[in-house]
Enzyme design. Structure first.
Site: not given
Ligand code: DGJ
Length: 725
Positions: A463, A529
């Site tokens: 991430d 997301d």
């Molecule tokens: C952002 C990501 O896009 C999410 O899927 C998740 O992993 C969160 N971060 C976790 O902090």
């Protein structure tokens, strides 16, 4: 490679005479031709990039070059300038220069001239020099197997003083009738939203200054004939395969040239070449097509042919994030693993929240040790359980980041990227580590290797949750985005080399780091997301302009979408996730038996069609009535296809008019089968073609089409087409 020594600078005329039949280079591959006039001044100019030209005779090539040469006009230069390969003012070019730099403020003028050329039928390496500026360059042009046009330039400082590079772009001329621009923009939860603009005189500029492409980045900058769509309309587009700052521009000049150009965006002083040092640009990639689908297929086809392309069936994934967020406990997560296994999940990914001090998003980033207060026996009990359930284990990490509230930041404040004594503006309570700092890199690499050695981790979700602002090497230091990005690439490469079979996902607050630079060293991207299928329809369609569908993470959502609050139907969510790397992001422990049965059926179906998704061609249907979305994937041999007919909104017509199903083999006859439960709840009686078990040819399905089912808004019907001849 052939050596085209006949076009060395010494032998070429200083300025070609009108009609002078000079050297012309023709590169061709994968349906694309690039024709280059080697006698353009001061160095070669692309005459044609696009449709493969059948007649490659010397005479035709010469004629093409001659036909493209501009006339001298009043008020202009005596030798009309061209948008040459690295066009600059010293060569007469008045548009955005291909190269800008200086030696401590002096020697700003650059005029690269061709001195040598190595070429074969689809590649060329041009050696260029400017003896006054004491620079040399190597420009590599290459047509990939599916006709993608790659350009990359290496610039070397041949002087005895430092040379500051300010800008370096690769230029892709487009046809003059490309008068409409398409690019993408976006934000967290809504990446890659398309926007269109007229392509008039001047410069349309898209820049990424976020230290990653960003949610608002344009994945491609495209220009085409007015009204071009997915199915038709000639269009050219350029992508910068780079995960740091970049720039893309479309420029139309009053001298009759239209170009797309792109490259890395450099901060002031970011690249200062010492004597003898060089800078290599990112790979800047152009594609074209009669319609955006053809443009996209060039990217998909070439990417899929890479030796490193993930070829094994994409494992159905369960990601724990929206199921539990930071609420980690062995009991809860093993129960989730059981539920995941019961519906056919093959990869279980433990998301954020497992490491020291990480009880919420304010602390812990950087302390990559399992939190013993939550996991007294480490992650072993969970990992063992996941494996015993027959699933792979994946782990979330965010290695480039650090919370000021972490042991790492307290011990090593100088490892944080900053350009002043104060820290850059905070985002998600976190800062960015300077991966180009040797010790910071060594620490992060060691922690990741240790985790991968200790646990059987098949997959890292990597991430990256904030933009890089003011990313310097320290107070009064130098700009670091480029070095940071290169260090990231090195780390990913090293991890992959040391842990064979390890897969990595590129996630960045959803899909804020999607580019072919990162995708060359990872195995999928987290597309967004937002799990709202309605939003995902747009996001996935435009992400697939470059990214092959099987590399795009697409997950089933829980019934109430966390990001939009919308309540969505399971069949709709599943249908929208089908054409990608399918997963689930939902607390399955809270579902009843019937829901799990339905999820399991979709998982089974997704497994059955994943070979098609991983190899087939995407089809996006233009011109459907507002409120209806038609898309599909067709097997390369035309033997089968799956389409979704989605009701995004109510339609004015009731029942709606016919939709076309294009992209099939025109000569083959297809049987149509509806998959999954009926979603046609609003209809008074059945749909005739569903009841009569009909077959139609690909030509008929495209030319005539069929009535879509009447559906409530936000429902999809999946149809499978199987060729019978
Ligand atoms: C952002 C990501 O896009 C999410 O899927 C998740 O992993 C969160 N971060 C976790 O902090």
């Amino acid at each position: 490679m052939l050596s085209h020594s006949e076009v060395t600078a010494d032998e070429r005329p200083a300025a070609p005479l009108p009609g002078h039949p000079g050297g012309v280079l023709h590169l061709r591959r994968g349906g694309t031709s690039v024709v280059i006039d080697l006698d353009a001044v001061p160095h070669p100019a692309i005459v044609h990039w696009g449709e493969e030209l059948a007649d490659s005779s010397d005479e035709t090539l010469r004629n093409l070059a001659v036909a493209a040469r501009p006339q001298r006009v009043s008020g202009g230069l005596d030798e009309p300038a061209r948008a040459t390969l690295v066009a600059t003012q010293a060569g007469g070019w008045l548009g955005t220069p291909g190269l800008e730099g200086h030696r401590d403020g002096a020697s700003f003028s650059v005029r690269l001239e061709l001195v040598d050329l190595q070429a074969d039928d689809h590649r060329a390496a041009l050696s260029l020099v400017d003896r006054d500026a004491r620079l040399s360059a190597r420009l590599e042009l290459r047509l990939g197997s599916a006709g993608l046009f790659h350009q990359q330039l290496t610039l070397r400082n041949d002087g005895d003083s430092p040379y500051t590079v300010q800008a370096l772009h690769l230029t892709f001329p487009v046809p003059w009738d490309a008068t409409e621009i398409l690019d993408t923009t976006g934000r967290h939860l809504r990446e890659r939203s398309p926007q269109r603009h007229p392509f008039g005189y001047g410069t349309h500029l898209r820049e990424s200054r976020r230290g990653r492409p960003g949610a608002d980045a344009t994945l491609v900058l495209a220009a085409g004939r007015p009204g071009f769509g997915f199915e038709r309309g000639r269009v050219h587009g350029v992508h910068v395969a780079w995960s740091g700052n970049h720039r893309l521009l479309a420029e139309r000049s009053v001298s009759g040239e239209a170009v797309l150009a792109g490259g890395e965006l450099l901060a002031p002083g970011e690249v200062v070449l010492a004597p003898g040092a060089s800078l290599t640009s990112p790979d800047v990639v152009g594609s074209w097509g009669d319609g955006l689908s053809e443009l996209a297929h060039r990217f998909h086809d070439e990417w899929r042919r890479r030796p490193a392309h993930p070829r094994r069936a994409r494992p159905i994934t369960l990601n724990t994030w929206e199921a539990v967020y930071f609420d980690h406990s062995l009991e809860r997560l093993t129960a989730l693993a059981d539920a995941a296994a019961s519906v056919g999940v093959e990869r279980y990914v433990l998301d954020d929240g497992w490491f020291v001090g990480r009880r919420d998003d304010t602390a812990g980033l950087g302390d990559w040790y399992v939190d013993a207060t939550v996991w007294p026996e480490g992650l072993h009990p969970l990992v063992d359980h996941v494996l015993a359930c027959g699933m792979e284990f994946g782990l979330w990490v965010e290695p480039e980041m650090v919370n000021p509230d972490s042991d790492l930041a307290r011990r090593n404040p100088d490892w944080i990227l900053r350009a002043r004594r104060s820290l850059p503006p905070s985002a998600r309570q976190q800062q960015v580590l300077d991966l180009a700092h040797e010790d910071a890199y060594a620490y992060v690499a060691a922690r990741l290797h240790a985790l991968l050695d200790e646990y059987p981790i098949a997959y890292l979700k990597w991430d990256h949750n904030r933009d890089l602002l003011d990313a310097g090497s320290g107070p009064e230091g130098v700009a670091r985005v480029r070095e940071h990005t290169l260090a990231l690439y090195r780390l990913l490469d090293e991890l992959k080399a040391a842990h064979p079979g390890l897969e990595i996902e590129s996630c960045a607050s959803g899909g804020a780091r999607v580019d072919l630079g990162i995708l060359a060293r990872t195995d999928r991207i987290w597309t967004s997301d937002t799990l709202d299928p309605l939003e995902r329809l747009v996001n996935q369609r435009y992400t697939a302009l470059v990214v092959p569908p099987e590399l795009m993470g697409m997950h089933l959502t829980s019934p109430v979408v966390h990001s939009t609050g919308r309540t969505v139907d399971l069949d709709f969510s599943a249908a929208v996730a089908l054409f990608g790397h399918v997963g689930i992001e939902w607390d399955l422990t809270a579902t009843d038996d019937e829901t799990r049965r339905r999820i399991a059926a979709w998982v089974e179906y997704a497994k059955s069609i994943r070979p098609l998704v991983a190899t087939g061609r995407t089809v996006d249907v233009d011109g459907t009535e507002p409120g209806i979305d038609v898309r599909g994937i067709v097997a390369n041999d035309g033997a089968s296809a799956v389409f979704t007919l989605t009701q995004t909104d109510t339609t004015a017509a009731y029942p709606p008019g016919r939709v076309r199903i294009p992209g099939l083999d025109p000569a083959r006859r297809y049987r149509l089968r509806t998959v999954g439960g009926s979603t046609s709840a609003a209809a008074q009686s059945g749909l005739s073609w569903q009841e009569h078990d009909i077959t139609l040819t690909g030509r008929e399905l495209d030319a005539v089409g069929l009535r879509p089912p009447v559906q409530y808004p936000q429902r999809s019907t999946v149809i499978e087409l199987t060729a019978e001849n």
